[in-house]
Enzyme design. Structure first.
Site, PDB file in Angstrom:
ATOM      1  N   GLY A 143     -88.812  31.117 -39.667  1.00  0.00           N
ATOM      2  CA  GLY A 143     -88.523  32.361 -39.783  1.00  0.00           C
ATOM      3  C   GLY A 143     -88.854  33.099 -38.431  1.00  0.00           C
ATOM      4  O   GLY A 143     -89.844  32.663 -37.767  1.00  0.00           O
ATOM      5  N   ALA A 184     -92.966  33.975 -35.359  1.00  0.00           N
ATOM      6  CA  ALA A 184     -92.449  32.941 -36.084  1.00  0.00           C
ATOM      7  C   ALA A 184     -93.081  32.275 -37.194  1.00  0.00           C
ATOM      8  O   ALA A 184     -94.470  32.416 -36.871  1.00  0.00           O
ATOM      9  CB  ALA A 184     -91.874  32.070 -35.135  1.00  0.00           C
ATOM     10  N   ASP A 185     -92.577  31.884 -37.798  1.00  0.00           N
ATOM     11  CA  ASP A 185     -93.215  31.094 -39.127  1.00  0.00           C
ATOM     12  C   ASP A 185     -92.555  29.758 -39.422  1.00  0.00           C
ATOM     13  O   ASP A 185     -91.490  29.990 -39.863  1.00  0.00           O
ATOM     14  CB  ASP A 185     -93.473  31.944 -40.224  1.00  0.00           C
ATOM     15  CG  ASP A 185     -94.560  31.205 -41.427  1.00  0.00           C
ATOM     16  OD1 ASP A 185     -95.798  30.822 -40.799  1.00  0.00           O
ATOM     17  OD2 ASP A 185     -94.067  30.840 -42.540  1.00  0.00           O
ATOM     18  N   THR A 186     -93.035  28.559 -39.246  1.00  0.00           N
ATOM     19  CA  THR A 186     -92.440  27.507 -39.657  1.00  0.00           C
ATOM     20  C   THR A 186     -92.913  26.663 -40.902  1.00  0.00           C
ATOM     21  O   THR A 186     -94.212  26.534 -41.032  1.00  0.00           O
ATOM     22  CB  THR A 186     -92.516  26.537 -38.477  1.00  0.00           C
ATOM     23  OG1 THR A 186     -91.650  27.182 -37.086  1.00  0.00           O
ATOM     24  CG2 THR A 186     -91.780  25.082 -38.659  1.00  0.00           C
TER      25      THR A 186
END
Length: 201
Positions: A105, A68-70
Site C-alpha cells: 500500500g 508504504a506498507d508491504t
C-alpha cells in the site's frame, strides 16, 4: 525532488535515492493493523494511509509525505514480520516451491491532498532445502521483513519467478509512486525543494 519518508526502512530510502529523490526520514508513530487474507488489500492500504497521515500531522505536508506498507499473502494468511527465528523458518518453509503475492500500500500526502493505492506482485519461490532455510535465517536478515524474506541481495536466490513490479517486493513500487507524485502536483516546480530546504535551517 524531495519528500518526507514516513518509514524507517533502509530499503525504501535506498530505492528513493536510486531514482534521485532525496528523503527526510520521519518514522510514523502508528500502530499497524493486521487482518485476514480476504482483507489484504485493505490492510495494506489502511496502514499506508495511517502512517502517511500520522507523519503529516506531525511535520505538515508542505513537502510531500510518502508512506508504504508491504505484506505477503499466501493461502488464507497474511505473513508479517516474523517474531523470531523459529517463525521465520516456518514462513520460508511454507513459501518454498509455491507462489504468493506481495502487496504494498502506498500513500502520498501533499498540500492537503492525498492519493493512495495498492500494488500487487506475484512471486514464486523455488523449492528450498531445510538446511538452506536454516542458513538464511541464521544471517538474521529475514527477521525485519514481511514473509521473512526480501528480494535484493542473497535473498534473490530464493525466488524462481516474479510477475509484476520488482521494486514493489523490495518495499516501494517506484514507477507507481512517480505517477502518484505527478498526479498530486509534485515535481512540476522547485516549490517542494525550496520548502524542504527552509525546514532544514
Amino acid at each position: 525532488m524531495e519528500v518526507v519518508l514516513a518509514s524507517a526502512s533502509p530499503r525504501r530510502l535506498a530505492l528513493l535515492e536510486q531514482v534521485g529523490i532525496a528523503a527526510r526520514v520521519v518514522p510514523a508513530d502508528f500502530a499497524e493493523e493486521a487482518g485476514s487474507a480476504a482483507e489484504a488489500r485493505l490492510v495494506a492500504l489502511h496502514n499506508a494511509q495511517g502512517k502517511c497521515r500520522a507523519v503529516a500531522a506531525a511535520v505538515g505536508d508542505a513537502v510531500p509525505v510518502v508512506a508504504a506498507d508491504t505484506i505477503v499473502v499466501i493461502d488464507e494468511d497474511i505473513l508479517g514480520k516474523p517474531a523470531d527465528a523459529c517463525e521465520a523458518k516456518a514462513m520460508l518453509a511454507r513459501l518454498s516451491g509455491r507462489s504468493h503475492q506481495v502487496m504494498t500500500g502506498v500513500a502520498v500526502r501533499y498540500q492537503g491532498r492525498e492519493l493512495s493505492e495498492v500494488c500487487v506482485t506475484d512471486v514464486k519461490f523455488r523449492p528450498l532445502e531445510a538446511e538452506e532455510i536454516d542458513a538464511y535465517v541464521a544471517t538474521g536478515e529475514p527477521l525485519d521483513k514481511a514473509g521473512a524474506y526480501g528480494i535484493q541481495g542473497r535473498e534473490a536466490l530464493l525466488v524462481e519467478q516474479i510477475r509484476g513490479c520488482y521494486n514493489n517486493v523490495v518495499g516501494l513500487p517506484l514507477s507507481r509512486l512517480h505517477m502518484m507524485l505527478q498526479e498530486i502536483g509534485v515535481g512540476r516546480s522547485g516549490e517542494a525543494r525550496q520548502k524542504l530546504a527552509g525546514k532544514g535551517k
